[in-house]
Design an enzyme around this catalytic site. Structure first.
Site, PDB file in Angstrom:
ATOM      1  N   HIS A 118       0.841  -1.203   0.000  1.00 29.27           N
ATOM      2  CA  HIS A 118       0.000   0.000   0.000  1.00 29.27           C
ATOM      3  C   HIS A 118       0.870   1.245   0.000  1.00 29.27           C
ATOM      4  CE1 HIS A 118       0.507   1.010   4.374  1.00 29.27           C
ATOM      5  NE2 HIS A 118       0.616  -0.294   4.522  1.00 29.27           N
ATOM      6  N   ASP A 147       6.695   1.495   6.263  1.00 25.62           N
ATOM      7  CA  ASP A 147       5.278   1.154   6.166  1.00 25.62           C
ATOM      8  C   ASP A 147       4.542   2.159   5.297  1.00 25.62           C
ATOM      9  OD1 ASP A 147       2.852  -0.101   6.649  1.00 25.62           O
ATOM     10  OD2 ASP A 147       2.487   0.996   8.494  1.00 25.62           O
ATOM     11  N   GLU A 181      -5.023   1.426   2.890  1.00 23.80           N
ATOM     12  CA  GLU A 181      -4.854   0.356   3.875  1.00 23.80           C
ATOM     13  C   GLU A 181      -4.852   0.880   5.301  1.00 23.80           C
ATOM     14  OE1 GLU A 181      -2.627  -2.533   6.459  1.00 23.80           O
ATOM     15  OE2 GLU A 181      -2.202  -0.428   6.009  1.00 23.80           O
ATOM     16  N   GLU A 182      -4.268   2.058   5.507  1.00 23.55           N
ATOM     17  CA  GLU A 182      -4.145   2.587   6.862  1.00 23.55           C
ATOM     18  C   GLU A 182      -5.491   2.992   7.465  1.00 23.55           C
ATOM     19  OE1 GLU A 182      -1.706   2.158   8.541  1.00 23.55           O
ATOM     20  OE2 GLU A 182       0.133   2.245   7.362  1.00 23.55           O
ATOM     21  N   GLU A 206       4.125  -6.011   3.637  1.00 25.35           N
ATOM     22  CA  GLU A 206       4.246  -5.195   4.843  1.00 25.35           C
ATOM     23  C   GLU A 206       5.687  -5.289   5.349  1.00 25.35           C
ATOM     24  OE1 GLU A 206       1.909  -3.261   6.894  1.00 25.35           O
ATOM     25  OE2 GLU A 206       1.032  -3.194   4.898  1.00 25.35           O
ATOM     26  N   HIS A 389       4.777   3.865  12.402  1.00 19.61           N
ATOM     27  CA  HIS A 389       3.750   4.878  12.687  1.00 19.61           C
ATOM     28  C   HIS A 389       4.229   5.968  13.637  1.00 19.61           C
ATOM     29  CE1 HIS A 389      -0.008   2.297  11.423  1.00 19.61           C
ATOM     30  NE2 HIS A 389       0.950   2.325  10.503  1.00 19.61           N
TER      31      HIS A 389
END
Length: 417
Positions: A118, A147, A181-182, A206, A389
């Site tokens: 993604h 990510d 996706e997030e 991922e 994140h």
């Protein structure tokens, strides 16, 4: 590239990569199979290109709602795939405003392999300008560097490696690029499920875990919603005339949190509480949202029933309480099929003297959607990193070559098995 360490040329980096490749040959079990030299050489040669492409992607803000940034990154990916003569299709991610990408390469074999990644990140607009890509002490930093832009780059470079060595023994390799996706892949779930059903096996890109791991099992996700209606009144003059929705929602949060079950790896964490209004008014409405994770669909069913049952126990009489569980991505349970993929991956990594860790994750991902339709899937084939994140998210520079080797060889072995 902005580097906050001793300046190095790309040529020097390439030499170091070659040294790493040589070292990998002599490390590990003497009985391990020899590496595929063509793949290892190509992965080593493409390290610099991979980092340059990663830098370009990271320096574009592409949060899940940044349509312009997502479009720029998506077109960058499409340009790379066109160089591979891939057939490219675009699919709206409604109700999400973004657009998904599906690229197909056709080979001479029979196996159909799906890879997924993604391009959206969790970072706010302006993050890339405030903290652009840089390398320090062997780690690459920047928003989304691991990510999942590192995964996107890994997928593109692996396909280039196969082209470089002339490998076309697969029947079809499909690269699906998700734009949301997030935020739960709400606008992409149906596409992923439909495409996955057309394939024999899938690899999700991922990030590789900090301990150089793959993910064989993921929890499913859901959101617990609590809505309370009370009765407003003056907090100082006549508080007894009101029905305090804020106090009731607080009571519900405390008691419903106990639905969690550590033995079953089920978590319930309320993270958002709302009861707006002036301080001198008993609030007439309040709400809460909670993050729920469970390892099996049956456990999510149990959580849903328990939330409804326990919520009937109210602290404030004559308030109305409504509780719902909104399902997100399903669980990705470990299975004999995924264990077979694990053994294949371990054997391939052993060819270059490397050892994988095999992990479970509380985080949901698109691999769960693939598993939900019965297609074997293994996750974590992106570049190794950590700090996911957070502003300190990073990717390990020296993981690039081994991870490109792993993904390329997995595609080759899956084509034959």
């Amino acid at each position: 590239m902005h580097i906050r360490s001793t300046p190095r040329s790309w040529t020097r980096a390439a030499c170091q990569s070659a040294v790493l490749a040589g070292a990998l040959l002599v490390v590990g079990n003497a009985t391990a199979q020899k590496p595929h030299q063509g793949v290892l050489d190509a992965a080593t040669q493409q390290k610099d290109e991979a980092l340059q492409l990663l830098e370009r992607m990271v320096n574009i803000d592409s949060g899940s709602t940044n349509i312009e940034g997502l479009a720029k990154v998506r077109e960058m990916v499409a340009d790379e795939l066109r160089k591979l003569d891939a057939r490219i299709e675009s699919f709206p991610a409604e109700p999400h405003p973004g657009t998904n990408l599906v690229a197909t390469l056709t080979g001479q074999g029979k196996k159909k392999i799906l890879i997924l990644a993604h391009i959206d990140t969790v970072f706010k607009d302006g993050t890339a300008a405030g903290k652009p890509f840089y390398i320090k002490d062997g780690r690459a930093y920047g928003p989304g560097v691991m990510d999942n832009k590192g995964g996107v780059v890994a997928g593109l470079q692996a396909l280039k490696i196969l082209q470089k060595i002339g490998f076309k023994d697969y029947g079809q390799i499909t690269f699906l690029i998700d734009t949301n996706e997030e935020t739960g892949s709400v606008g992409t779930s149906a596409l992923i499920e439909r495409v996955a059903k057309q394939h024999d096996v899938a690899l999700n890109l991922e990030p590789g875990r900090p301990a150089d791991g793959l993910v064989v099992e993921r929890k499913g996700s859901a959101t617990a919603l609590i809505e309370v209606k009370g009765l407003a009144s003056h907090a100082g003059v006549a508080p007894e005339a009101g029905r305090n929705a804020a106090m009731e929602v607080a009571h519900q949060v405390l008691q419903l949190s106990k639905v969690a079950d550590a033995a079953k790896k089920t978590t319930v964490n309320f993270t958002v509480l709302t009861a707006n209004g002036p301080t001198n008014v008993i609030p007439a409405s309040a709400s809460a949202k909670g993050d729920v994770r469970a390892a099996t669909p049956e456990e999510l069913d149990r959580v849903e029933k328990d939330l409804t049952r326990i919520a009937q126990n109210k602290l404030i009489p004559e308030t109305e309480v409504r509780v719902r569980l909104v399902r997100g991505l399903p669980p990705m349970p470990r299975s004999p099929a995924s264990d077979k993929l694990v053994r294949m991956a371990e054997g391939i990594y052993g060819e270059i003297g490397k050892k994988l860790t095999i992990e479970s994750s509380g985080g949901a991902a698109d691999a769960s959607l693939v598993a939900g339709v019965g297609v074997p899937v293994l996750d974590g084939f992106g570049i190794v990193g950590g700090g996911i994140h957070t502003p300190e998210e990073y990717a390990e520079v020296e993981s690039v070559v081994p991870r490109l080797y792993l993904l390329s060889r997995m595609l080759m072995d899956l084509s034959a098995n």
